[in-house]
Structures are given as C-alpha cells and as structure tokens.
Design a protein around this motif. Sequence first.
Motif, mmCIF file in Angstrom:
data_model
loop_
_atom_site.group_PDB
_atom_site.id
_atom_site.type_symbol
_atom_site.label_atom_id
_atom_site.label_comp_id
_atom_site.label_asym_id
_atom_site.label_seq_id
_atom_site.Cartn_x
_atom_site.Cartn_y
_atom_site.Cartn_z
ATOM 1 N N ALA A 70 0.899 -1.270 -0.013
ATOM 2 C CA ALA A 70 0.023 0.140 0.059
ATOM 3 C C ALA A 70 0.821 1.397 0.160
ATOM 4 O O ALA A 70 2.327 1.306 0.429
ATOM 5 N N ASP A 71 0.381 2.317 -0.372
ATOM 6 C CA ASP A 71 1.378 3.203 -0.327
ATOM 7 C C ASP A 71 0.177 4.727 -0.788
ATOM 8 O O ASP A 71 -0.928 4.736 -0.940
ATOM 9 N N ASN A 72 0.958 5.638 -0.837
ATOM 10 C CA ASN A 72 -0.250 7.229 -0.673
ATOM 11 C C ASN A 72 0.691 7.700 -1.190
ATOM 12 O O ASN A 72 1.106 9.455 -1.553
ATOM 13 N N GLU A 83 -5.979 2.652 -20.267
ATOM 14 C CA GLU A 83 -4.716 2.964 -21.646
ATOM 15 C C GLU A 83 -3.582 1.825 -21.328
ATOM 16 O O GLU A 83 -3.011 1.126 -22.710
ATOM 17 N N TYR A 84 -3.229 1.967 -20.306
ATOM 18 C CA TYR A 84 -1.520 1.712 -20.518
ATOM 19 C C TYR A 84 -1.175 0.739 -19.416
ATOM 20 O O TYR A 84 -0.176 -0.496 -19.450
ATOM 21 N N ALA A 85 -1.343 0.835 -18.037
ATOM 22 C CA ALA A 85 -0.732 -0.234 -16.840
ATOM 23 C C ALA A 85 -0.721 -1.320 -16.783
ATOM 24 O O ALA A 85 -0.106 -1.886 -16.059
ATOM 25 N N GLY A 102 10.218 3.171 -14.402
ATOM 26 C CA GLY A 102 9.166 2.708 -15.058
ATOM 27 C C GLY A 102 9.404 2.433 -16.495
ATOM 28 O O GLY A 102 9.997 4.245 -17.190
ATOM 29 N N GLN A 103 9.805 1.671 -17.774
ATOM 30 C CA GLN A 103 9.935 2.211 -18.622
ATOM 31 C C GLN A 103 9.837 1.135 -19.832
ATOM 32 O O GLN A 103 9.833 1.743 -21.069
ATOM 33 N N PHE A 104 9.761 -0.513 -18.888
ATOM 34 C CA PHE A 104 9.611 -1.444 -19.880
ATOM 35 C C PHE A 104 8.099 -1.921 -20.308
ATOM 36 O O PHE A 104 7.884 -2.093 -21.659
ATOM 37 N N GLY A 105 7.125 -1.544 -19.191
ATOM 38 C CA GLY A 105 5.692 -1.954 -19.030
ATOM 39 C C GLY A 105 5.445 -3.532 -19.152
ATOM 40 O O GLY A 105 3.968 -3.703 -19.065
ATOM 41 N N VAL A 106 6.797 -4.223 -17.870
ATOM 42 C CA VAL A 106 6.116 -5.102 -17.815
ATOM 43 C C VAL A 106 6.119 -5.803 -16.125
ATOM 44 O O VAL A 106 5.344 -6.435 -15.672
ATOM 45 N N GLY A 107 6.639 -4.362 -15.566
ATOM 46 C CA GLY A 107 6.997 -4.570 -13.994
ATOM 47 C C GLY A 107 5.902 -5.659 -13.274
ATOM 48 O O GLY A 107 6.045 -6.490 -12.637
ATOM 49 N N MET A 108 4.809 -4.299 -13.093
ATOM 50 C CA MET A 108 3.943 -4.600 -12.018
ATOM 51 C C MET A 108 3.172 -6.191 -13.101
ATOM 52 O O MET A 108 3.090 -7.118 -11.455
ATOM 53 N N LYS A 109 2.641 -6.467 -13.696
ATOM 54 C CA LYS A 109 2.202 -7.287 -14.465
ATOM 55 C C LYS A 109 3.264 -8.750 -14.267
ATOM 56 O O LYS A 109 2.396 -10.014 -13.358
ATOM 57 N N ARG A 110 4.426 -8.497 -14.106
ATOM 58 C CA ARG A 110 5.868 -9.610 -13.673
ATOM 59 C C ARG A 110 5.069 -9.848 -12.417
ATOM 60 O O ARG A 110 5.216 -11.471 -12.135
ATOM 61 N N THR A 329 14.894 -6.329 -15.688
ATOM 62 C CA THR A 329 14.958 -6.919 -14.618
ATOM 63 C C THR A 329 15.532 -5.855 -13.441
ATOM 64 O O THR A 329 14.920 -5.486 -12.149
ATOM 65 N N LYS A 330 16.328 -4.334 -13.780
ATOM 66 C CA LYS A 330 16.903 -3.606 -13.570
ATOM 67 C C LYS A 330 17.612 -4.547 -12.836
ATOM 68 O O LYS A 330 17.545 -3.732 -11.478
ATOM 69 N N THR A 331 18.282 -5.190 -12.616
ATOM 70 C CA THR A 331 19.517 -5.897 -11.891
ATOM 71 C C THR A 331 20.930 -6.184 -12.145
ATOM 72 O O THR A 331 21.444 -6.981 -12.233
HETATM 73 N N1 LIG Z 1 1.549 2.145 -6.821
HETATM 74 C C1 LIG Z 1 1.289 3.173 -7.666
HETATM 75 N N2 LIG Z 1 1.753 4.082 -7.591
HETATM 76 C C2 LIG Z 1 1.179 5.034 -8.531
HETATM 77 N N3 LIG Z 1 1.516 4.465 -10.269
HETATM 78 C C3 LIG Z 1 1.211 3.081 -10.315
HETATM 79 C C4 LIG Z 1 1.574 2.108 -9.456
HETATM 80 N N4 LIG Z 1 1.973 1.317 -9.556
HETATM 81 C C5 LIG Z 1 1.267 1.503 -10.652
HETATM 82 N N5 LIG Z 1 1.516 2.277 -11.455
HETATM 83 C C6 LIG Z 1 1.462 2.620 -12.305
HETATM 84 O O1 LIG Z 1 1.299 1.545 -13.757
HETATM 85 C C7 LIG Z 1 2.022 1.507 -14.446
HETATM 86 C C8 LIG Z 1 2.782 -0.003 -14.995
HETATM 87 O O2 LIG Z 1 3.648 -0.273 -14.473
HETATM 88 P P1 LIG Z 1 4.413 -0.824 -14.606
HETATM 89 O O3 LIG Z 1 5.284 -1.211 -13.976
HETATM 90 O O4 LIG Z 1 3.927 -2.532 -15.648
HETATM 91 O O5 LIG Z 1 5.484 -0.225 -16.155
HETATM 92 P P2 LIG Z 1 6.362 0.831 -15.854
HETATM 93 O O6 LIG Z 1 6.927 0.909 -15.218
HETATM 94 O O7 LIG Z 1 5.629 1.924 -17.117
HETATM 95 O O8 LIG Z 1 7.082 0.011 -16.357
HETATM 96 P P3 LIG Z 1 8.640 -1.453 -16.553
HETATM 97 O O9 LIG Z 1 8.534 -2.536 -16.514
HETATM 98 O O10 LIG Z 1 9.972 -0.811 -16.513
HETATM 99 O O11 LIG Z 1 8.220 -1.006 -14.497
HETATM 100 C C9 LIG Z 1 3.137 1.864 -14.531
HETATM 101 O O12 LIG Z 1 4.093 2.881 -15.262
HETATM 102 C C10 LIG Z 1 2.669 3.432 -13.109
HETATM 103 O O13 LIG Z 1 2.105 4.808 -13.464
#
Ligand SMILES: Nc1ncnc2c1ncn2[C@@H]1O[C@H](COP(=O)(O)OP(=O)(O)OP(=O)(O)O)[C@@H](O)[C@H]1O
Lengths: 455, 332
Positions: A70-72, A83-85, A102-110, A329-331
Amino acid sequence: MPEESNPKWIKASPTKAFFIHMLTRDVPLTRAILDLIDNCIDGAIRERDGGKYDGLWVRVELSRDEFRIADNCGGIPVKIAREYAFRFGRPEDAQETSGSIGQFGVGMKRSFFKLGRYFSVESKASDSSFTLNVDVDKWMQHSDDERTSDWHFEFDSVAENLTDVPSDAKGTIIEIKRLRDGVGDNFEVEQFCTRLADEISAAHSLSMDRGLAISVNGIPIRHTPHNLLISTNLKPAFVQKEYARTLIDGEATPPVKVKLYAGVSERSLHDGGWYIFCNGRLVLRADQTSTTVWGPAHNLRQYHPDYAYFRGFAYFDSDHAALLPWTTTKTGVDVDSKIYRMVQQEMIEITRPVLDFLNRLERERRDRENGDSVDEPLQVEVKNAVETRAEGITIAQGFVAPASFPRPTGPRYQKIQYTKRAELVEKVKKLLGVTTFTAVGEKTFDYYLENKGED
Amino acid sequence: MTRSYERINYALRPAKAIERRMLCETFGRLYPFQPVDSYGYIGFGSIYFSDFQLIHRNLGINDLLSIERDEDNAKRFEMNLPYGCISMDFRESGVVLPTLNWNKRRVVWLDYDGTLDTDVLADAATLASKATSGTMIVFSVNAHPVAEPTEEARKITEAKQGAPFRLADYRLSKLQENLPEKIPTDVTGTMLDMKGTPQVLRRVLLGEINAKLAVRNGSLPDAEQLAFVQVLHFVYQDGAQMLTLGGVLVAKQELAMFEACRFGELPFYRQDDRPFPIKVPCLTPREMHQLNSFLPSDDPTQLKREGIPDADVKRYAEVYRYFPNYSEIVFA
Ligand SMILES: Nc1ncnc2c1ncn2[C@@H]1O[C@H](COP(=O)(O)OP(=O)(O)OP(=O)(O)O)[C@@H](O)[C@H]1O
Ligand SMILES: [Mg+2]
C-alpha cells in the motif's frame, strides 16, 4: 486477410501461458517486490514533480497467504490504468513520467504473476478511482485464439471526474492471494525478509534519502548513504558529463546526465566495487567483475582484497528512461549499449588512480610488517579522513591521494622470525643473561656476526 | 629492479639515437594541422631528457611534460632538467594521462622500459578515447622474444604441464600472462620468435586502439569520426629488440591536413606490418666522412669503398642524416 482458410496464414501470436511463464522465469522473488516499489516511487515522482518525498510512504506486508503493498503516492489515474498500466509492454505513444524508473511496461504484471494467481488493485488518484479483481486462472481460460484473442481485464468499480479526493486519501493498494508454490513459505522465512529489506535499502536509498518511508511488516527500512572518505590530502574523483541524445538514437532531447565518483571508503571485501544507478534506482551493486571496470579486458587488475576500500558510484539520469542502460529486470546494465560503453571508459580511467593509491597502501602495510619501515602515513591519512556523502561533491576534480614518504635512504632493516623449543630458548636466555626474547635473538645474531662475519 | 637509465646512457645507444632523430623529423611534418611549435610534447624523459632536448631545439615546442614514476628520486630528475619549460609529473602514466586536457594537439612518445602489458594498453586506450585529431602518438616497447628459461624453471614448467617442454608453448603462455584476454586466437607460440614477436605485439596494440576508437566513433557524427593512421613502424636492437609504432589520430574532416603532411615522403615511412629496421652500420668516423661526400646518392654502387663491407655502406646511406655524432657533446 486474417483467415484460417488463407493457406499462406501462419500463426505467430503469443499464448497467455507462455507470457506468464516467460515473464516470471527471469525475475527472482525479491526483485518482483522491488518492481512494485519502483512503481510507487514513479507515483511519488509524479506527485511531487521532482521535489522531496516527506510524508510519502510505502508499506509492504508479507504473510503465508497474502502479499500486500500500500502507498500514498498519488494512485493510478483511471486513464492510465485503462490505456496503459495493465498492458504487457509499453505502447509507443504512452505518456511518460520524466525521470521515471518505469520504462518497459512489464514490471507490475510480471510481479502479479510471479507472486500469485489472484490479484486486486484499489486506487484513488486526484480525480479518479477504481477497483479491480482478477482471478488469473479464469483469465487464462478466456480464449487465446488469434482472431478472438481476449487479453483484457475489467474494473469492478470505476469513478472519474472526481473533485473532492483529499490528498491524504490518494494512493494504491495491491493485494495478491493464492500465492504460488514456495512464495508464502518464503515470506515466513526470516532470512528472506532480511534479504528483501537489504535489497530495498540498497535499491531505493536515493528515494529514502529524499524522504520516502518504506516499511516491511511494519519495520521501517533504514538506508546508508553513499559515502566516501575525504580529507585535505585524500579526495574522491568526481566527473560530470552530459551526453546529447543525438549521440544515442538521433533524436534531439532529452540528454543523459552522468555523474561518476571514485574513491576510498571503509574497508569491506563485500561492499567494495562499482555501484550503478539509473534514475536513482540501483541496478548494479558492488560490482567486482568486467561488467564495470575490473580485469585485464579493461587493462586493470582483477578485484581483490587490497581493493576492498574502493567505491565507485555511477549515476545515469534522463527524463527519457529508455535512454538509460538498464535491463528489464533492473538488476544489471546493458553492457552493449552505446551510452554505457562511452561512460565505462571514463569509469576505468577514474578507477586507476584509486587502485594506484590502494597498491601503495598495501605496499606500506607490507613494508611495516617486514620491518622495513615504521611509519604508515597513508594508513593514518585513511584513518583520519571523514566519511562524506558522495552527492555532496559538486565540483569536478581528479582523485587526490597523499604522497608516500620516500623510502628511507639510510640502511635498510630486516625483521627475522624463528621458532625454537621453549626450554632451549630459556637456556640461551640464562646463558646470555638477558630477560626478553628479542634480546635473545639480537645477542645471538651479534655473537655470530662477531665470530664468523667478515667485518 | 634496476632502472634502465642506470644501466646505460640513452644518448649512447646508437639505434635509439637514430630513431629519436627520425621521430623528430616526423613530428616536424605535422604543421598542416597547426604550427608545430604550438603543439605540446609528452614523454618519459628519464634523467637524460634526450628526446626533450631534440624536440625543444629542433621543433621549438615549449609545452613539454615528462612523466616519471620514480618519485623517490624526484630531486635528481629536477636537477637534470635541461630547460625551464619542461614540467615533471611524478606519477604513473596511467594516472597522469586521463587527467590532461586532450583538446590540445600533442606529440606523445611513450618509450616504455618494459614490454607490452596491460599498463601500456591502458595508456593506448586513454589516448584513443580522449586525444583530438592531429595528435601524434608513438609507442616504443621491448619486443624481444621470451628467453629460454633456466634449467630449473624448465623442470617446473614440465612438471606443471606434465608434458615435455616446448619453447613455443612457453612463449605463448608468457605472452598470455602479460596480456590476458588480448592475444588474437590465431597467434601460435611458433610465431613468437625474433621476427614474429614484434608483429604480434603490434597487432595487440593496434587492436586496443581500434577497439576504443570504435566505441568513441559510435557517438560521433560522420565527419568527426577518428582513425589511427600508422606512419612509423621501427624494429631495432641496441640490446634487446625494440618495437616502435607511431601514427596520427585523424578525423575524417581533417584527412586533407593529414595528407598535406606527406609522411609518405619520409624514407622510413611505414604504413603496414612490414617494419623499417634501424640497423647501425659499423664504421669509423673517417669512413663516414668519406662516404658523406657522396651522399645522398641514388646509386649505391657509386659508394663502394675498398675494404668496407657493402652492407654497412648501404645501411649508412639509409641512416646517415640521423646518425648521432659522438664527438660532439650536447650541452643545454
Ligand atoms: N503504486 C502505484 N502508484 C502510481 N502508479 C502506479 C502504481 N503502480 C503502478 N502504477 C502505474 O502503472 C504503470 C505500469 O506499471 P509497470 O510496472 O507494469 O510498467 P512500467 O513501470 O511503466 O515499466 P517497467 O516494466 O519498467 O516497470 C506504471 O508506469 C504506473 O504509471
Ligand atoms: Mg514499473
């Protein structure tokens, strides 16, 4: 003509199972969690527009059955979510956050797929909010087929054009359940939590420095700033460079800014080496390999214990994250990228004088050990120097090292050591009429020289 | 370790003295880039500063830097400085070179005591990464084949390898020890004889320079991309065999200036892997005087002298203009 009846048609679309498999393979569990924290920090960057992060926090909770972060930090705007996240991979036209991690658009889903098979996201942004629940198993059963391919998620609730969101209510909560095999077990292992805390502390030290509070299971993560030893006669090298974007991919702006520091810090075999940061995020920690500067490929010696005092810090920053030399993977760093190869030569060159000094320091220690010298001016200089934050140095300078004393020009001395049976030594002591072992050694030596020596 | 200046006075090494004069003449041709007296010069002056004397006197270069790692004897070096315009830096070249401002055109002659090793390559890498177009860079290194080991060392090697001793393998392993990860894969131990050793070292040195230039060029617009163009390639022997490799860093847009230097007209100009061997003829002053009156000459048969070996006459004709005159004492 997208028709199965078309005899020239060859299927090439990915399957969901492949995606999930491939994505999660090359990222360790701790890194998956770090990725989610990266996103919170990108939120903080948007929220504070490059300012301080005081008052912002990220809380990570790990338990046997559930992961929660959780974050604020401002939440995910519905438009971005829609559209994107949640897309796999960053679309060309996606709006970008200046200086983002964030740069590649995979981190969160992965991370979702790595951790578990059920996830929920709850977000409140400045003018929109949403909730989302996804059962990954069910989602995977949706058709994969190319023509009817169905990769979308659905909001459970969504609100837009809000006006009255209080700023302390803004934020994101991500929960992951039905954890994958081994994940929950790991969360209960104390060592895992320690390692996670250690990695967060290293990876995000710059953000914490700016005021962001990160905790794991309620315990605040502490961080150590990047320090180098400074005194009047011992100063780290500092190089600052700006690489025009035209050099990298032909476009006009923005540039990549690079700051390099190399110097001496507390002796630590484990922490010695180069540290590389991209937009404030540590991507390579205490590197002691040829990925940075070490070894004959770069005309330097391999890392070894004499260099445990060495610290190098390289900060790459750009408003356009794609220009930075990181891996997805930013490693690690992308060692083949143009920008990295250019900077690497600079890193090698500022490393050399520091190693030169450390070689002299080691020689001084050996001379002392062998009894060739009694002074240790270099060691004293290191002891008296003060740990200072690298980022505090703003004026370009070369590495400054104290001079060695010239080797004494008088007669040289050599220490001798040997072991004899104690009773015999006592006997000689009596015969000589002395009380110390040193005296036994010296007298017997003198005696021999007097009787057998040439002069 | 004895320092090489303690073993021999550089000024008395005839091949080295000839080389020095040839280099000086080469440097004098750099004027299409800019007046040569406004170049800088960097060298390892030792305590004799022979190269500095020649360069200051003949080319008028005033910005002179001598790098010297032997800091313990700083006083002695400073006492021997022949001119006020030479400054000394008592650190390793690998530490000094990266700190200089390389936008200034310079002549750099790094005449190393030892053979090609990673320290030399590091200097080459720095120069290739930093120096500006029009910079002349010359490296001299010991290129003598690795000597046969003593009987004892030989036994140790045999025991370690569990195979009979082979000089070729031994030489290759020594070279690899000196230059790990840098020896081209097609190099074999049998190549590392008197003739082959400098060839291999030249390849390694050029390889390093070109690798660094490739990185640097990756970020430069086409017109500013640089090449290291070889003009000098000497092999000679006062004691141990030496290799000297020299060239100019040239940007594409300054190729015309480089052409205008017309290095190709120098009789000892070499642009490829065939070296110009500096061979010192064995002649008395009187014989040299006699020959001088017929030099230069297009027709070597004219020069034939009763009792003097033809080979020496021919050698002398090649180097007479650069031949040191020992009857004269250089005071500065
Ligand atoms: N806790 C959060 N607070 C604000 N925005 C978020 C949060 N989590 C995800 N997002 C949004 O979701 C987007 C998608 O996240 P994701 O990690 O998949 O890709 P990315 O950060 O653009 O690229 P990367 O793969 O390099 O991490 C983020 O760029 C951000 O805009
Ligand atoms: Mg991310």
